[in-house]
Design a protein around this motif. Structure first.
Motif, PDB file in Angstrom:
ATOM      1  N   GLN A 224       0.481  -0.566  -0.002  1.00  0.00           N
ATOM      2  CA  GLN A 224      -0.249   0.033  -0.275  1.00  0.00           C
ATOM      3  C   GLN A 224       1.314   1.172  -0.040  1.00  0.00           C
ATOM      4  O   GLN A 224       0.767   2.701  -0.759  1.00  0.00           O
ATOM      5  N   TYR A 225       2.302   1.155   1.266  1.00  0.00           N
ATOM      6  CA  TYR A 225       2.387   2.413   1.087  1.00  0.00           C
ATOM      7  C   TYR A 225       4.371   2.752   0.214  1.00  0.00           C
ATOM      8  O   TYR A 225       4.515   3.176   0.473  1.00  0.00           O
ATOM      9  N   PHE A 226       4.542   1.270  -1.185  1.00  0.00           N
ATOM     10  CA  PHE A 226       5.714   1.680  -2.105  1.00  0.00           C
ATOM     11  C   PHE A 226       5.372   2.715  -2.506  1.00  0.00           C
ATOM     12  O   PHE A 226       6.683   2.961  -2.083  1.00  0.00           O
ATOM     13  N   ASP A 227       4.669   2.692  -3.338  1.00  0.00           N
ATOM     14  CA  ASP A 227       4.786   3.896  -4.563  1.00  0.00           C
ATOM     15  C   ASP A 227       5.079   5.356  -3.350  1.00  0.00           C
ATOM     16  O   ASP A 227       6.112   5.716  -4.028  1.00  0.00           O
ATOM     17  N   ILE A 251      10.158  -3.871  -7.632  1.00  0.00           N
ATOM     18  CA  ILE A 251      10.865  -3.319  -7.506  1.00  0.00           C
ATOM     19  C   ILE A 251      11.129  -2.876  -8.848  1.00  0.00           C
ATOM     20  O   ILE A 251      12.780  -2.089  -8.334  1.00  0.00           O
ATOM     21  N   THR A 252      11.505  -3.102 -10.271  1.00  0.00           N
ATOM     22  CA  THR A 252      11.912  -1.707 -10.958  1.00  0.00           C
ATOM     23  C   THR A 252      11.798  -0.785 -10.737  1.00  0.00           C
ATOM     24  O   THR A 252      13.116  -0.363 -10.982  1.00  0.00           O
ATOM     25  N   ARG A 253      10.630   0.184 -10.304  1.00  0.00           N
ATOM     26  CA  ARG A 253      10.650   1.371  -9.600  1.00  0.00           C
ATOM     27  C   ARG A 253      11.383   1.553  -8.810  1.00  0.00           C
ATOM     28  O   ARG A 253      12.373   2.912  -8.212  1.00  0.00           O
ATOM     29  N   LEU A 259      17.736   3.354  -5.238  1.00  0.00           N
ATOM     30  CA  LEU A 259      17.298   2.510  -3.658  1.00  0.00           C
ATOM     31  C   LEU A 259      17.761   0.697  -3.509  1.00  0.00           C
ATOM     32  O   LEU A 259      17.663   0.419  -4.626  1.00  0.00           O
ATOM     33  N   SER A 260      17.768   0.380  -2.151  1.00  0.00           N
ATOM     34  CA  SER A 260      17.480  -0.871  -2.055  1.00  0.00           C
ATOM     35  C   SER A 260      16.947  -1.662  -1.473  1.00  0.00           C
ATOM     36  O   SER A 260      16.170  -0.722  -0.652  1.00  0.00           O
ATOM     37  N   LEU A 261      16.043  -2.599  -1.718  1.00  0.00           N
ATOM     38  CA  LEU A 261      15.128  -2.972  -0.480  1.00  0.00           C
ATOM     39  C   LEU A 261      15.679  -4.235  -0.200  1.00  0.00           C
ATOM     40  O   LEU A 261      16.459  -4.872  -0.512  1.00  0.00           O
ATOM     41  N   HIS A 262      15.429  -4.294   1.120  1.00  0.00           N
ATOM     42  CA  HIS A 262      16.221  -5.072   2.134  1.00  0.00           C
ATOM     43  C   HIS A 262      14.898  -6.077   2.907  1.00  0.00           C
ATOM     44  O   HIS A 262      14.182  -5.106   3.447  1.00  0.00           O
ATOM     45  N   TRP A 263      15.073  -7.149   2.839  1.00  0.00           N
ATOM     46  CA  TRP A 263      14.260  -7.687   3.992  1.00  0.00           C
ATOM     47  C   TRP A 263      14.071  -8.076   5.480  1.00  0.00           C
ATOM     48  O   TRP A 263      15.915  -8.595   5.301  1.00  0.00           O
ATOM     49  N   GLU A 264      13.903  -8.111   6.089  1.00  0.00           N
ATOM     50  CA  GLU A 264      13.997  -8.626   7.390  1.00  0.00           C
ATOM     51  C   GLU A 264      12.951 -10.010   7.996  1.00  0.00           C
ATOM     52  O   GLU A 264      11.364  -9.710   7.697  1.00  0.00           O
TER      53      GLU A 264
END
Length: 334
Positions: A224-227, A251-253, A259-264
């Motif tokens: 919901q908040y990604f954009d 994630i192409t955006r 930007l980097s995306l990290h899972w925890e």
């Protein structure tokens, strides 16, 4: 021993969603501590597992936050002895702690803070590990992060309530928290947030030119908040998420701003017995010291009484509502 468990995945408003049962007490393996459980807490992972994972046979016990006393231990255990009061979040691949006795790998446990009672302490382990690992292992903030601004979306929940405190105590970053209700705004302000904005309204419009967000902890409704996050975050920023997005993230955006995306996922070390599995025990020891030094406060929001099926059903229903502030705990009668 007495426990609360289930046999089939049901909505929480169904009478057999959770059941009071009698089970054989567990026995510790070589790396295990056998614990007489004093208090447990409820997390979103409990409700998700209940909804998605029915046991093939017998009963499935949930619960991944516990405080209790060691009553036995395996031959490989070091650093503990019977009678020690410990806290831990456990391993999602093993039976949970909603029972009078439980076993846990000693490498992911630590001595509990002496300044908290059992319910206050039970509220802390899982969310503290998640917040700590996301801040320092994934987003890599530190005491020299004075040029960084951290936005925590969903800051009044269990993980956010710890993260606000850890970020203020252990880093020099500016902390912006989101909350939508007066009571949740008051909660995160009291925890130390530098600025509180409303996540039910457009986020970027609530930030000034000085609020240059470099890091985002997206703790809830990440799809919901990604954009919005991609719009407001600074180039070369970092985004950390912990939930299960309801729809895929594009994630192409992330490319244009590098930007980097990290899972925890705090269960990773225990699930895979990673080479650094002991880091989780050391982490909980550090959290315990911060609590006893007065630098962190418990994020217990509500004690819902003794652990039984009726009370645990009520706790699951509250967690599923998405409106809890802090954590829900229950005491375990022996």
């Amino acid at each position: 021993m007495k426990a609360v468990a289930y046999q089939q995945s049901l909505r929480i408003d169904q009478p057999e969603a959770l059941l009071d049962v009698e089970l054989d007490a567990p026995e510790p393996s070589d790396n295990d501590l056998l614990v007489k459980v004093s208090a447990v807490a409820v997390n979103p992972v409990d409700t998700k597992v209940r909804q998605r994972a029915a046991p093939e046979q017998g009963y499935k016990v949930l619960g991944w936050d516990a405080v209790g006393e060691i009553i036995d231990m395996g031959k490989n255990v070091t650093g503990f002895q019977p009678g020690d009061r410990i806290w831990y979040a456990g391993d999602v691949t093993r039976p949970g702690c909603n029972a009078q006795q439980h076993v846990v790998d000693y490498r992911i446990a630590a001595h509990a803070p002496t300044s908290l009672d059992d319910s206050q302490a039970a509220a802390m382990p899982l969310t503290s590990i998640t917040a700590f690992e996301l801040l320092f292992d994934r987003l890599q903030l530190d005491q020299h992060s004075n040029e960084r601004t951290l936005l925590i979306i969903g800051a009044a929940g269990g993980v956010g309530s710890v993260m606000v405190q850890l970020a203020k105590q252990l880093t020099s970053a500016r902390v912006i928290a989101t909350a939508s209700r007066p009571e949740s705004k008051q909660w995160v302000t009291a925890l130390g947030a530098d600025l509180v904005i409303d996540h039910s309204a457009p986020l970027a419009a609530q930030l000034s030119e000085e609020d240059t967000v470099t890091d985002v902890a997206l703790l809830t409704h990440s799809d919901q908040y990604f954009d919005d996050v991609i719009e407001l975050i600074q180039p070369q920023g970092r985004i950390g998420i912990i939930d299960d997005p309801a729809s895929p993230l594009d994630i192409t955006r992330l490319k244009q701003k590098s930007l980097s995306l990290h899972w925890e996922f705090m269960f990773t070390r225990a699930m895979f017995e990673t080479h650094d599995i002991k880091a989780q025990g050391r982490l909980l020891s550090q959290i315990s010291a911060l609590v006893d030094n007065g630098q962190l406060r418990s994020t217990l929001g509500k004690n819902m009484g003794e652990l039984n099926a009726e009370n645990l059903i009520k706790a699951h229903a509250e967690v599923e509502s998405g409106k809890t502030i802090g954590k829900i705990a229950l005491t375990v009668p022996q």
